[in-house]
Design an enzyme around this catalytic site. Structure first.
Site: not given
Ligand SMILES: Cc1cc2nc3c(=O)[nH]c(=O)nc-3n(C[C@H](O)[C@H](O)[C@H](O)COP(=O)(O)OP(=O)(O)OC[C@H]3O[C@@H](n4cnc5c(N)ncnc54)[C@H](O)[C@@H]3O)c2cc1C
Length: 401
Positions: A108, A215, A292
């Site tokens: 991120r 992952y 969001d």
């Protein structure tokens, strides 16, 4: 006070806000992003970017940088968290031909850094420590007020201030809905990992009321894990629900691989899982919601940030369509954005909830799920076409309107 009334003011410098800065500046507008934290930043965990988002990042000229630090997985695999083994898979290898851009997993903070640098190059004005408390639309522009006394005036304001958005209160008095699930997540250097899944895949180990996603990141040098479970303590109304001891207890019932993976998870931070029901209105006059703040969703489709990126792109297209207009034009652009984005994101919000139920089901439902997954071929993409396919974000619709 900033006196530039031709400026678009974006509240919130997360993935949604920074992508909006970039997409809007392409419409020829000046843009200012206000972030309340002392610096722009993201949590130390991974993010999955599906082609509906990477196509846009490609259009924004960022895909090469993203590919350099990201990983292109071969498959998304659903594994059985209780018994071990694969339940089903989705092949990702032909996504560039199929959907125009790859499926990418990345850190991120790498994504945020890339967006931030791109905003700086593009001349987006960036303010930190700007905690927005209120907005006032006087019909000719919007005043955006911060706790430290600063006020920024823009031709319009877009709030990308996240799940607990203050600006959302202008549109709805709804509360964030706690699902009773909690996530623990984190990326760790690969040499600390004693057991990992196939590093060419994104693997979601699913079981009754819990799952673990794994992952690789940064060319396989880091390993990302997200463990999620339904808290019994939440159901009992206990204040300290979803704590690490409860996580250990829940995951102790899983197969060996999953059991041995969870001790690596960071235990200092937990993320209770919230969403909200879709709302029909995100735009009033010159004020709009995005990301969001507009449509928080459960993370089971890995689409919250992807949808924020779609929002940003579509809003940019709408601003281009109404280029040069500072009066009614900007209001029309916001309305065009809302018209295509509300139904699309409502569908993603609903589907994310359903997908979570499918992952966490027990009993007969679980048997049926496993049977369906076993019969579905990895190259059958029918169920993701609506989500990943070209032209699904609504930007084409606003440009051709
Ligand atoms: C466990 C988990 C895994 C996930 N995995 C994925 C995934 O793989 N793929 C995916 O696409 N999505 C994923 N998501 C969802 C994704 O993280 C969010 O949807 C996305 O980050 C939303 O971006 P945003 O910019 O809208 O909001 P945010 O990231 O919340 O950013 C809001 C920003 O606004 C700032 N802000 C807040 N209030 C103010 C204010 N008053 N004034 C100024 N600034 C303010 C905040 O500091 C913050 O920087 C996941 C979520 C979770 C919880």
């Amino acid at each position: 006070m900033s006196a530039d009334t031709d400026e678009l003011v974006v509240i919130g410098g997360g993935i949604g806000g920074l992508t909006t800065g970039l997409a809007a500046v392409r419409s020829g507008r000046r843009v200012r992003v206000l972030e309340r934290s002392a610096q722009f930043g993201e949590v130390g965990a991974g993010i999955q970017l599906a082609p509906n988002a990477t196509r846009i990042l490609q259009e924004l000229g960022l895909l090469d940088e993203i590919r350099e630090v990201g990983v292109l997985p071969r498959r998304i695999v659903l594994g059985d968290a209780m018994r071990g083994g694969e339940l089903g898979a989705l092949d990702l290898t032909d996504f560039v031909e199929r959907y125009g851009a790859p499926y990418i997993v990345m850190h991120r903070s790498d994504l945020l850094d890339i967006l931030l640098r791109a905003c700086q190059r593009a001349g987006v004005a960036l303010e930190t420590g700007a905690d927005v408390t209120s907005l006032m639309d006087d019909g000719a522009g919007v005043d955006v007020m911060c706790t430290d006394g600063r006020t920024f005036r823009g031709t319009a304001a877009v709030a990308a201030d996240g799940l607990h958005s203050r600006t959302r209160a202008l549109f709805s008095d709804d509360e964030a809905i706690g699902s009773g699930y909690v996530a623990y997540r984190g990326a760790v250097p690969m040499d600390q990992v004693s057991r990992h899944a196939d590093l060419r895949d994104v693997v979601a180990w699913v079981g009754p009321g819990l799952h673990l996603v794994q992952y690789p990141l940064r060319s396989g040098r880091f390993y990302n894990q997200v463990a999620v479970f339904r808290s019994q303590a939440f159901a009992r109304g206990e204040p300290d629900w979803g704590n690490p001891a409860e996580m250990d207890e829940r995951f102790a019932q899983c197969c060996e691989h999953v059991r041995e993976s969870t001790p690596l998870l960071g235990r200092d931070n937990r993320w209770p899982m919230y969403d909200r029901a879709p709302i029909p209105t995100w735009v009033k006059g010159r004020i709009g919601l995005l990301g969001d703040a507009a449509h928080p969703m459960l993370q089971y489709l890995a689409q919250g940030a992807c949808q924020a990126i779609e929002d940003a792109w579509t809003l940019g297209a709408a601003l281009r369509r109404h280029e040069g207009a500072t009066g009614d034009g900007v209001e029309a652009a916001l309305l065009a954005y809302q018209a295509v984005r509300v139904p699309r994101t409502a569908r993603v919000q609903h589907t994310a909830r359903t997908w979570g139920e499918i992952w966490h089901v027990d009993g007969v439902g679980r048997l049926l799920r496993d049977e369906v997954l076993r019969r579905r071929a990895a190259d059958d993409h029918a169920h993701v076409e609506w989500l990943y396919g070209r032209g699904t974000d609504g930007a084409d619709a606003v440009l051709s309107a």
